[in-house]
Scaffold this motif. Structure first.
Motif, short mmCIF file in Angstrom:
data_model
loop_
_atom_site.label_atom_id
_atom_site.label_comp_id
_atom_site.label_asym_id
_atom_site.label_seq_id
_atom_site.Cartn_x
_atom_site.Cartn_y
_atom_site.Cartn_z
N LEU A 1 40.67 38.89 51.31
CA LEU A 1 40.57 37.87 52.35
C LEU A 1 39.24 37.13 52.21
N PRO A 2 39.27 35.81 52.17
CA PRO A 2 38.02 35.04 52.03
C PRO A 2 37.14 35.11 53.28
N ARG A 3 37.78 35.33 54.44
CA ARG A 3 37.02 35.40 55.68
C ARG A 3 37.19 36.82 56.24
N GLN A 4 36.30 37.71 55.82
CA GLN A 4 36.42 39.11 56.14
C GLN A 4 36.36 39.39 57.64
N ASP A 5 35.70 38.53 58.39
CA ASP A 5 35.52 38.80 59.81
C ASP A 5 36.58 38.13 60.68
N GLU A 6 37.49 37.36 60.04
CA GLU A 6 38.49 36.62 60.82
C GLU A 6 39.86 37.29 60.70
N GLU A 7 40.76 36.90 61.64
CA GLU A 7 42.14 37.39 61.60
C GLU A 7 42.87 36.79 60.40
N LEU A 8 44.00 37.41 60.05
CA LEU A 8 44.77 36.96 58.89
C LEU A 8 45.22 35.51 59.04
N VAL A 9 45.58 35.13 60.25
CA VAL A 9 46.09 33.77 60.47
C VAL A 9 44.97 32.73 60.39
N ASP A 10 43.72 33.18 60.32
CA ASP A 10 42.60 32.25 60.28
C ASP A 10 41.88 32.27 58.94
N GLN A 11 42.61 32.54 57.83
CA GLN A 11 41.98 32.64 56.51
C GLN A 11 41.87 31.29 55.81
N GLY A 12 42.42 30.27 56.38
CA GLY A 12 42.25 28.94 55.81
C GLY A 12 43.47 28.48 55.02
N LEU A 13 43.57 27.14 54.83
CA LEU A 13 44.72 26.51 54.19
C LEU A 13 44.93 27.00 52.77
N GLN A 14 43.88 27.09 51.99
CA GLN A 14 44.02 27.47 50.58
C GLN A 14 44.63 28.87 50.45
N PHE A 15 44.18 29.81 51.31
CA PHE A 15 44.72 31.17 51.26
C PHE A 15 46.19 31.18 51.68
N ASP A 16 46.50 30.37 52.72
CA ASP A 16 47.88 30.31 53.21
C ASP A 16 48.82 29.76 52.15
N LEU A 17 48.38 28.71 51.43
CA LEU A 17 49.22 28.14 50.37
C LEU A 17 49.46 29.15 49.26
N GLY A 18 48.47 29.91 48.91
CA GLY A 18 48.64 30.93 47.88
C GLY A 18 49.64 31.99 48.27
N THR A 19 49.58 32.36 49.54
CA THR A 19 50.55 33.35 50.05
C THR A 19 51.97 32.81 50.01
N LEU A 20 52.15 31.55 50.45
CA LEU A 20 53.47 30.92 50.48
C LEU A 20 54.06 30.80 49.09
N LEU A 21 53.27 30.33 48.12
CA LEU A 21 53.75 30.17 46.75
C LEU A 21 54.12 31.51 46.15
N GLY A 22 53.36 32.53 46.46
CA GLY A 22 53.67 33.85 45.94
C GLY A 22 55.02 34.35 46.42
N ARG A 23 55.27 34.12 47.71
CA ARG A 23 56.55 34.56 48.27
C ARG A 23 57.73 33.80 47.66
#
Length: 323
Positions: free
Chosen positions: A12-34
């Motif tokens: 997680l790029p933002r270790q202190d934040e919730e999963l839903v708050d990791q940012g657009l780039q992280f979310d896109l990577g997750t979506l493409l992986g799925r």
């Protein structure tokens, strides 16, 4: 060991934040992986189904009788039965000429008016003569199906059978056999719609493929009038069986006669090569033969068979070859 937080193997790029708050780039990577996983699974599923379908098709085409089994199964699934599926494929037996030697009263002699005509063994004459026709033993079994009743066994109908002898003569008509009534008889179909006759294998006379005549009547009481017949047809005999029989003693004339004929050139079976009239035969010349045919009768259609038949030729006694 690192204590840093991860998700699906990704740090997680933002270790202190919730999963839903990791940012657009992280979310896109997750979506493409799925999507890649789903695409792979979808392709695998299609390939798996294709493989299964291909395997089933291969088995069906290479296994004897698998197509008919599959058809029966699908019929059962849809509310039918294997037997109804089979009867549904059965065509009405073609109406054919009774020929010039029916012995049913429509052309001279009437064996159907004689006491003793209802019998299983038709090899011998009855009444004033007891002559027995000689030849290779044959049992004829016809299975009658009531097409108007959904292809059910046609129990209770009366079936009149007749054919020529080893010399190609018809009893009651041909010179030398005019005082005989052998190879003629009636049976009433049992609960399974079957009739069976013990007889001898008929000859092949000039102008006609080897055959057996039969008429179907509504019941035994109806046989006294040929006009009551609900079906008139003929059974065609297979060439390989005929060849074997005609190689035996007493059938010499049949060899040459058969050699000049084919099912497609015959004036009765020639229109379709006897497709629904060609009997199944088992046995040999030593033990005799079992001849069987399933006969579809449709009482909703107007009978067009019977009568003399056409074509003058080498039938017994010089009569019409339609015999």
């Amino acid at each position: 060991m690192s204590d840093r937080r991860t998700y699906e193997g990704r740090e997680l790029p933002r270790q202190d934040e919730e999963l839903v708050d990791q940012g657009l780039q992280f979310d896109l990577g997750t979506l493409l992986g799925r999507r890649r996983v789903l695409t792979f699974l979808g392709a695998s599923g299609v390939l798996g189904l294709t493989a299964c379908a291909g395997g089933t098709g291969s088995t069906s085409s290479s296994s004897t009788g698998s197509s008919s089994t599959s058809g029966a199964a699908s019929s059962t699934t849809s509310g039918g039965s294997a037997s109804s599926a089979s009867s549904g494929d059965l065509a009405e037996i073609p109406d054919e000429t009774a020929g010039p030697y029916p012995g049913d009263g429509s052309n001279g002699p009437d064996v159907l008016a004689e006491s003793g005509v209802v019998r299983q063994d038709i090899r011998s004459s009855f009444g004033s003569s007891t002559t027995t026709a000689e030849g290779i033993p044959m049992t004829l079994t016809l299975s009658l199906k009531d097409l108007a009743g959904g292809g059910t066994p046609f129990a209770g109908v009366a079936v009149y059978v007749w054919h020529c002898d080893r010399e190609g003569r018809y009893s009651m008509y041909t010179e030398g056999a005019e005082d005989e009534n052998y190879l003629r008889g009636v049976q009433v179909a049992d609960d399974s719609g079957r009739v069976s006759f013990t007889s001898i294998f008929p000859a092949c006379y000039s102008g006609r493929w080897p055959h057996i005549h039969f008429e179907v009547y509504p019941d035994e009481a109806s046989i006294t009038d040929a006009g009551n017949a609900i079906a008139t047809s003929q059974v065609a005999l297979p060439k390989d069986t005929c060849d074997a029989v005609y190689a035996t003693s007493g059938y010499a004339d049949s060899v040459g006669n058969l050699g000049r004929l084919s099912l497609t050139s015959d004036n009765v079976f020639g229109d379709d090569g006897g497709a629904s009239q060609l009997a199944d035969v088992t046995g040999d010349v030593t033990k005799g033969y079992e001849v069987t045919l399933t006969v579809g009768v449709d009482t909703t259609t107007e009978p067009t068979g019977g009568g003399m038949g056409g074509g003058m030729g080498g039938a017994p006694g010089g009569g019409p070859a339609g015999g």
